[in-house]
Motif scaffolding. Sequence first.
Motif, short mmCIF file in Angstrom:
data_model
loop_
_atom_site.label_atom_id
_atom_site.label_comp_id
_atom_site.label_asym_id
_atom_site.label_seq_id
_atom_site.Cartn_x
_atom_site.Cartn_y
_atom_site.Cartn_z
N GLN A 1 0.82 -1.22 0.00
CA GLN A 1 0.00 0.00 0.00
C GLN A 1 0.85 1.27 0.00
O GLN A 1 0.40 2.31 -0.47
N HIS A 2 2.06 1.19 0.53
CA HIS A 2 2.87 2.40 0.73
C HIS A 2 4.30 2.18 0.22
O HIS A 2 5.26 2.47 0.92
N SER A 3 4.43 1.72 -1.01
CA SER A 3 5.77 1.44 -1.55
C SER A 3 6.62 2.71 -1.64
O SER A 3 7.83 2.65 -1.43
N ASP A 4 6.00 3.85 -1.92
CA ASP A 4 6.76 5.10 -2.02
C ASP A 4 7.39 5.49 -0.70
O ASP A 4 8.54 5.92 -0.64
N VAL A 5 6.63 5.29 0.38
CA VAL A 5 7.14 5.63 1.72
C VAL A 5 8.28 4.68 2.10
O VAL A 5 9.31 5.11 2.63
N VAL A 6 8.10 3.41 1.81
CA VAL A 6 9.13 2.41 2.15
C VAL A 6 10.42 2.69 1.40
O VAL A 6 11.52 2.69 1.98
N LEU A 7 10.33 2.94 0.10
CA LEU A 7 11.53 3.16 -0.71
C LEU A 7 12.21 4.47 -0.36
O LEU A 7 13.43 4.60 -0.51
N ALA A 8 11.45 5.45 0.12
CA ALA A 8 12.04 6.74 0.46
C ALA A 8 12.97 6.64 1.66
O ALA A 8 13.85 7.48 1.85
N ASP A 9 12.80 5.59 2.47
CA ASP A 9 13.64 5.44 3.66
C ASP A 9 15.09 5.15 3.29
O ASP A 9 16.00 5.53 4.01
N GLY A 10 15.28 4.44 2.17
CA GLY A 10 16.64 4.17 1.70
C GLY A 10 17.21 2.84 2.10
O GLY A 10 18.24 2.43 1.56
N CYS A 11 16.58 2.13 3.03
CA CYS A 11 17.13 0.84 3.47
C CYS A 11 16.55 -0.33 2.68
O CYS A 11 17.08 -1.44 2.75
N VAL A 12 15.46 -0.10 1.96
CA VAL A 12 14.81 -1.16 1.17
C VAL A 12 15.07 -0.91 -0.30
O VAL A 12 14.85 0.19 -0.81
N ASP A 13 15.56 -1.92 -1.00
CA ASP A 13 15.91 -1.79 -2.41
C ASP A 13 14.74 -2.05 -3.34
O ASP A 13 14.59 -1.39 -4.37
N TYR A 14 13.89 -3.03 -2.98
CA TYR A 14 12.78 -3.42 -3.84
C TYR A 14 11.55 -3.70 -2.99
O TYR A 14 11.65 -4.21 -1.88
N VAL A 15 10.37 -3.38 -3.53
CA VAL A 15 9.10 -3.72 -2.90
C VAL A 15 8.31 -4.58 -3.87
O VAL A 15 8.13 -4.21 -5.04
N VAL A 16 7.86 -5.73 -3.39
CA VAL A 16 6.98 -6.59 -4.18
C VAL A 16 5.56 -6.34 -3.69
O VAL A 16 5.25 -6.56 -2.52
N ARG A 17 4.70 -5.87 -4.58
CA ARG A 17 3.36 -5.45 -4.21
C ARG A 17 2.34 -6.55 -4.48
O ARG A 17 2.45 -7.32 -5.41
N GLY A 18 1.31 -6.58 -3.62
CA GLY A 18 0.21 -7.51 -3.81
C GLY A 18 0.64 -8.96 -3.67
O GLY A 18 1.58 -9.29 -2.93
N HIS A 19 -0.08 -9.85 -4.36
CA HIS A 19 0.28 -11.27 -4.36
C HIS A 19 1.48 -11.42 -5.28
O HIS A 19 1.36 -11.51 -6.49
N GLY A 20 2.66 -11.46 -4.67
CA GLY A 20 3.89 -11.27 -5.43
C GLY A 20 4.68 -12.51 -5.78
O GLY A 20 5.88 -12.40 -6.01
N GLU A 21 4.04 -13.68 -5.83
CA GLU A 21 4.80 -14.89 -6.15
C GLU A 21 5.55 -14.75 -7.48
O GLU A 21 6.76 -14.95 -7.55
N ASP A 22 4.82 -14.42 -8.53
CA ASP A 22 5.44 -14.32 -9.86
C ASP A 22 6.45 -13.17 -9.90
O ASP A 22 7.54 -13.31 -10.48
N ALA A 23 6.10 -12.05 -9.29
CA ALA A 23 6.99 -10.89 -9.30
C ALA A 23 8.28 -11.17 -8.54
O ALA A 23 9.38 -10.79 -8.98
N PHE A 24 8.17 -11.83 -7.39
CA PHE A 24 9.36 -12.11 -6.59
C PHE A 24 10.30 -13.05 -7.32
O PHE A 24 11.51 -12.83 -7.35
N VAL A 25 9.75 -14.10 -7.92
CA VAL A 25 10.59 -15.05 -8.65
C VAL A 25 11.26 -14.37 -9.84
O VAL A 25 12.44 -14.59 -10.13
#
Length: 327
Positions: A179-203
């Motif tokens: 829901q808040h990928s922009d906030v998470v990425l703005a912190d600088g410690c997280v490189d990637y966010v997988v949104r929603g049901h992310g099985e295919d995206a993560f792989v």
Amino acid sequence: VQYAGWAAARPTTWAATRAAARVGAAAVGCACSADGRKAGFWGRERRRRSYDGRANGAHRCGAIGASAEACRQKGLSTMHVVLYNPPSSAGRKPIVPCSLLALGALLDGRWPWSIVDANLIVGDPYPALVAEVHRTGAEVVGMTVMPGPQLADAIPLARRLKHDLPRVAIVWGGYFPSQHSDVVLADGCVDYVVRGHGEDAFVALIGQLDAVRIATGGSAAAVAKGIAGVAWRDPVGGAAHDEGMPTIPHPERQPAFPWHRLPIERYLRKTFLGSRTIGHHSSYGCPFFCSFCAVVNMVDGAWLARSAETTAADVRTLVREHGANAI
């Protein structure tokens, strides 16, 4: 030590329990002491002492999974992925991390992986996570994060991990980052966010990271470009990019959860349903539009379920092989 079901080969003495732990730890090359007496392991409460005893079972540090050496022998990639489950409640009630099992099922046979479940760890989970990263040489740490206790743990832990091990790619998934990928990425410690049901995206993301590693010996800024369901931060300039929400993978077409990778005995608990109750996911999404629920924005009313036959097979596995009497 290999067996089907805890009750079939449960050690009858404390000495046998310790011997099983030593054999299991040696089989996976765990960084934990083979003796297990260090760090007060044998002095903890009895419910935290059980040991799965499988070659790909649980370690004292909370790590569960396959070793890179096993994958190397099979000619597979050796890029290890550690999946981390932050504490889900103040009391750290053990709840099966089904979302991480779903990812592990897809990683199986392609990349070595392991789970570190903070709900099974006494005290600060950070040392156990770092020990597993060092033991496996992991290059990716994936975290599932919900608002509440998991978010409160994941923020300082991810910052600390990125500071101590900047080479490790940190990936967040779950309700909050979805829901808040922009906030998470703005912190600088997280490189990637997988949104929603992310099985295919993560792989797909792991595949891209592995391909870049093999081709260049390093990482590339736009490695996640074009992967639906992945938001990412450009290391140069820190700009955030969002590839949108992915489609929901049909659970009927997903592989069965690798239950044997978890010390299931530690997740079975007494409830009003039964003395050995365990949770299981048999469907994705929800057809309702409750105003308070985060699922609505993720699936927009979609609901997909495993078939009755597949669900029955899952239930049989949990009952016959792991001793559950309520699901």
